[in-house]
Design an enzyme around this catalytic site. Structure first.
Site, mmCIF file in Angstrom:
data_model
loop_
_atom_site.group_PDB
_atom_site.id
_atom_site.type_symbol
_atom_site.label_atom_id
_atom_site.label_comp_id
_atom_site.label_asym_id
_atom_site.label_seq_id
_atom_site.Cartn_x
_atom_site.Cartn_y
_atom_site.Cartn_z
ATOM 1 C CD GLU A 25 44.641 31.535 31.460
ATOM 2 O OE1 GLU A 25 43.460 31.844 31.273
ATOM 3 O OE2 GLU A 25 45.461 31.387 30.524
ATOM 4 C CG HIS A 32 39.435 28.854 30.507
ATOM 5 N ND1 HIS A 32 38.700 27.963 29.785
ATOM 6 C CD2 HIS A 32 40.603 29.025 29.820
ATOM 7 C CE1 HIS A 32 39.383 27.614 28.697
ATOM 8 N NE2 HIS A 32 40.546 28.243 28.695
ATOM 9 C CG HIS A 57 41.061 27.611 23.539
ATOM 10 N ND1 HIS A 57 39.879 28.078 24.066
ATOM 11 C CD2 HIS A 57 41.897 27.434 24.596
ATOM 12 C CE1 HIS A 57 40.003 28.198 25.376
ATOM 13 N NE2 HIS A 57 41.221 27.806 25.732
ATOM 14 C CG ASP A 101 45.341 27.433 26.705
ATOM 15 O OD1 ASP A 101 44.147 27.379 26.400
ATOM 16 O OD2 ASP A 101 45.812 28.324 27.452
ATOM 17 C CG ASP A 102 45.094 29.190 22.903
ATOM 18 O OD1 ASP A 102 44.040 29.071 22.251
ATOM 19 O OD2 ASP A 102 45.114 29.510 24.110
ATOM 20 C CG HIS A 138 42.641 23.809 28.484
ATOM 21 N ND1 HIS A 138 42.674 24.399 29.727
ATOM 22 C CD2 HIS A 138 42.547 24.832 27.592
ATOM 23 C CE1 HIS A 138 42.590 25.713 29.591
ATOM 24 N NE2 HIS A 138 42.531 26.003 28.293
#
Ligand code: ADE
Ligand code: ZN
Length: 315
Positions: free
Chosen positions: A197, A194, A16, A275-276, A14
């Protein structure tokens, strides 16, 4: 300090790519592309990384992604991320990218894809990191827009193994994208989404039953629904959990309240992901370290989480 966590062989499921854009590279690309930025310097930009929810983050994330213009920019972004993987013993990665973030501002579809694809290939050959790319649809846009994106992607069918669903979750349930996911599956693509969340457990049910996903991205709100928890356990459906992201976006008030280890002990196939990472304070090892510091994760639990990530790979 966290050599024992760094040393564990891990997969990242996961991530991005646009969220791995570090402020230093963001500024360098802005200069390369002669784009004026609203922040004076890297430090001022970093100070803007304070969010109360997913949408506040997304607004900044899309603004940041606007510095990516050429194939070389996307290559450099992906290559920098792969070097982080190498440094943290991430031996396999299945990153997302959002084509619509770029086509919406006039960047031809193949520009982002070609840069990313070349870097992933070089990563396999030069760094020994295996990978597979996930094309993610922006859920705040219409299903028709997603269908157009799939049309653009199909000539490059071999560049992807799956489609995903990201961006603003609340008000954009998985069922909105049932037809485009059906079509993606009919082309032999796998699906992920997703869900859970910020959105309710019902969105996780929909992702499973309507989008037929192989994994749930995030999924932490499944804990509110005992029947759903039992299904995740019975079917060993992986959740790609992102602890630092969840704290930065106020999904949990602090790391001591995070439910990932409770889920692990209940038998859910949870994994740890970043994630980010450029926006949330760290890559995979920093996420593991935060679980050790905030939740008392043991070495044995860390090993099980890393093993789950290797088993939850789709390619
Ligand atoms: N896009 C990038 N990061 C995301 C996240 N955590 N949730 C939804 N969409 C995203
Ligand atoms: Zn995400």
């Amino acid at each position: 300090m966290y050599d024992w966590l760094n040393a564990l062989p891990k997969a990242e499921l996961h991530l991005h790519l646009e969220g791995s854009l570090e402020p230093e590279l963001l500024f360098a690309l802005a200069e390369r592309n002669k784009i004026a930025l609203p922040w004076a310097d890297v430090e001022t930009l970093r100070q803007a990384y304070a969010f109360n929810n997913l949408q506040e983050f997304l607004d900044l994330y899309y603004q940041g992604a606007a510095v990516l213009r050429s194939e070389q920019d996307f290559y450099d972004l992906t290559w920098a991320y792969l070097h982080k993987c190498k440094a943290q013993n991430v031996i396999h990665t299945e990153p997302f990218y959002d084509p619509q973030t770029h086509t919406e501002r006039g960047i031809p579809f193949e520009v982002a894809l070609n840069g990313i694809r070349q870097a992933l290939k070089d990563g396999r050959e030069q760094l020994g990191i295996s990978s597979g790319l996930i094309l993610s649809f922006l859920r705040h846009l219409s299903e028709e827009e997603a269908q157009k994106t799939l049309d653009q992607a199909l000539p490059y069918r071999d560049a992807f193994f799956a489609v995903g669903l990201d961006s603003s979750e609340l008000g954009h349930p998985p069922r909105k994208f049932q037809r485009v996911f059906d079509r993606a599956r009919s082309e032999g693509l796998l699906t992920v989404a997703h869900a859970g969340e910020e959105g309710p457990p019902e969105y996780i049910w929909e992702a499973l039953d309507l989008l037929k996903v192989s994994r749930i991205d995030h999924g932490v709100r499944a804990a509110e629904d005992p029947k759903l928890m039992q299904r995740l356990i019975d079917e060993q459906i992986p959740l790609t959990v992102c602890p630092l992201s969840n704290i930065k976006l106020c999904v949990f008030a602090d790391m001591r309240r995070h439910n990932i280890l409770d889920m692990l002990e209940a038998g859910v196939k949870v994994t740890v992901n970043s994630d980010d990472p450029a926006y949330f304070g760290g890559y995979v090892t920093e996420n593991f370290a935060a679980l050790h510091e905030g939740l008392g994760m043991t070495e044995e639990q860390a090993k099980r989480l890393a093993q789950n990530s290797l088993e939850a790979r789709l390619v």
